[in-house]
Design a protein around this motif. Structure first.
Motif, PDB file in Angstrom:
ATOM      1  N   UNK A   1       0.854  -1.181   0.000  1.00 33.07           N
ATOM      2  CA  UNK A   1       0.000   0.000   0.000  1.00 33.07           C
ATOM      3  C   UNK A   1       0.896   1.239   0.000  1.00 33.07           C
ATOM      4  N   UNK A   2       0.686   2.086  -0.987  1.00 40.65           N
ATOM      5  CA  UNK A   2       1.472   3.307  -1.109  1.00 40.65           C
ATOM      6  C   UNK A   2       0.587   4.504  -0.750  1.00 40.65           C
ATOM      7  N   UNK A   3       1.033   5.290   0.209  1.00 43.03           N
ATOM      8  CA  UNK A   3       0.289   6.470   0.651  1.00 43.03           C
ATOM      9  C   UNK A   3       0.964   7.714   0.062  1.00 43.03           C
ATOM     10  N   UNK A   4       0.146   8.588  -0.513  1.00 47.87           N
ATOM     11  CA  UNK A   4       0.655   9.792  -1.163  1.00 47.87           C
ATOM     12  C   UNK A   4       0.105  11.040  -0.482  1.00 47.87           C
ATOM     13  N   UNK A   5       0.953  12.047  -0.379  1.00 45.51           N
ATOM     14  CA  UNK A   5       0.515  13.337   0.138  1.00 45.51           C
ATOM     15  C   UNK A   5      -0.365  14.025  -0.894  1.00 45.51           C
ATOM     16  N   UNK A   6      -1.252  14.865  -0.417  1.00 41.94           N
ATOM     17  CA  UNK A   6      -2.080  15.686  -1.284  1.00 41.94           C
ATOM     18  C   UNK A   6      -1.654  17.141  -1.134  1.00 41.94           C
ATOM     19  N   UNK A   7      -1.726  17.870  -2.247  1.00 46.77           N
ATOM     20  CA  UNK A   7      -1.290  19.262  -2.320  1.00 46.77           C
ATOM     21  C   UNK A   7      -2.464  20.135  -2.731  1.00 46.77           C
ATOM     22  N   UNK A   8      -2.363  21.427  -2.395  1.00 51.31           N
ATOM     23  CA  UNK A   8      -3.372  22.350  -2.899  1.00 51.31           C
ATOM     24  C   UNK A   8      -2.946  22.829  -4.287  1.00 51.31           C
ATOM     25  N   UNK A   9      -3.748  23.656  -4.899  1.00 44.96           N
ATOM     26  CA  UNK A   9      -3.463  24.079  -6.277  1.00 44.96           C
ATOM     27  C   UNK A   9      -2.211  24.944  -6.384  1.00 44.96           C
ATOM     28  N   UNK A  10      -1.737  25.481  -5.259  1.00 48.52           N
ATOM     29  CA  UNK A  10      -0.502  26.273  -5.240  1.00 48.52           C
ATOM     30  C   UNK A  10       0.726  25.408  -4.951  1.00 48.52           C
ATOM     31  N   UNK A  11       0.522  24.097  -4.916  1.00 39.85           N
ATOM     32  CA  UNK A  11       1.560  23.101  -4.682  1.00 39.85           C
ATOM     33  C   UNK A  11       2.064  23.087  -3.237  1.00 39.85           C
ATOM     34  N   UNK A  12       1.218  23.494  -2.344  1.00 42.35           N
ATOM     35  CA  UNK A  12       1.544  23.444  -0.921  1.00 42.35           C
ATOM     36  C   UNK A  12       0.989  22.141  -0.365  1.00 42.35           C
TER      37      UNK A  12
END
Length: 171
Positions: A1-12
């Motif tokens: 299982x690979x967990x990925x971070x999520x970013x906002x539209x400004x790449x934060x």
């Protein structure tokens, strides 16, 4: 299982994550890295994807993959290059050459120069079937035959043009 971070539209980076393979939550973006290594003859090191992956059997740029939770783009580029081809490069002081925004995230492309003996590559069995050096013309021929990932031809040409710029990293 690979967990990925999520970013906002400004790449934060947000405090939200999701599991790869599940639906990416709307309004959030993911980060993907690609490494393009060119040799002193102006050829790009490309890899052939295994047949059990998305886009099976197609040739692609040197390596690429999703940035995992807690990683930076440069850490992910180093990890992916080592995992897929057995090439160890410290990306600590290397920034992406360009970022391409797509509907669900950001693609960071690293353009490097290094002569690598393909006989010394250690291919990741689950992901990489083969690797070779190829010219722009050879890649366009593969692309037109439906044997290369469907990047736009103008984009492939652009990567080769960027590789000629002496501001990019030589390892």
């Amino acid at each position: 299982m690979e967990i990925l971070d999520l970013y906002d539209r400004e790449r934060i980076r947000t405090d939200k994550t999701y599991e790869r393979g599940t639906a990416q939550p709307k309004g959030f973006y993911r980060l993907v890295v690609h490494v393009c290594i060119f040799n002193s003859r102006g050829k790009l090191l490309i890899q052939q994807r295994t047949y059990n992956k998305k886009m099976p059997g197609l040739w692609d740029v040197t390596c690429g993959g999703a940035v995992s939770t807690g990683e930076t783009s440069s850490v992910a580029a180093s990890r992916e290059l080592f995992e897929e081809l057995g090439v160890a490069i410290n990306f600590k002081d290397i920034r992406p050459s360009l970022t391409v925004n797509f509907a669900h995230g950001f693609d960071d492309f690293y353009i490097l120069h290094k002569d690598i003996d393909t006989d010394n590559l250690v291919l990741q069995e689950e992901e990489v079937k083969d690797a070779m050096w190829e010219s722009l013309e050879g890649i366009l021929k593969l692309r037109r035959a439906g044997k290369f990932v469907a990047y736009k031809e103008s984009f492939i040409k652009f990567l080769f043009e960027l590789s000629k710029d002496n501001r990019y990293v030589e390892i």
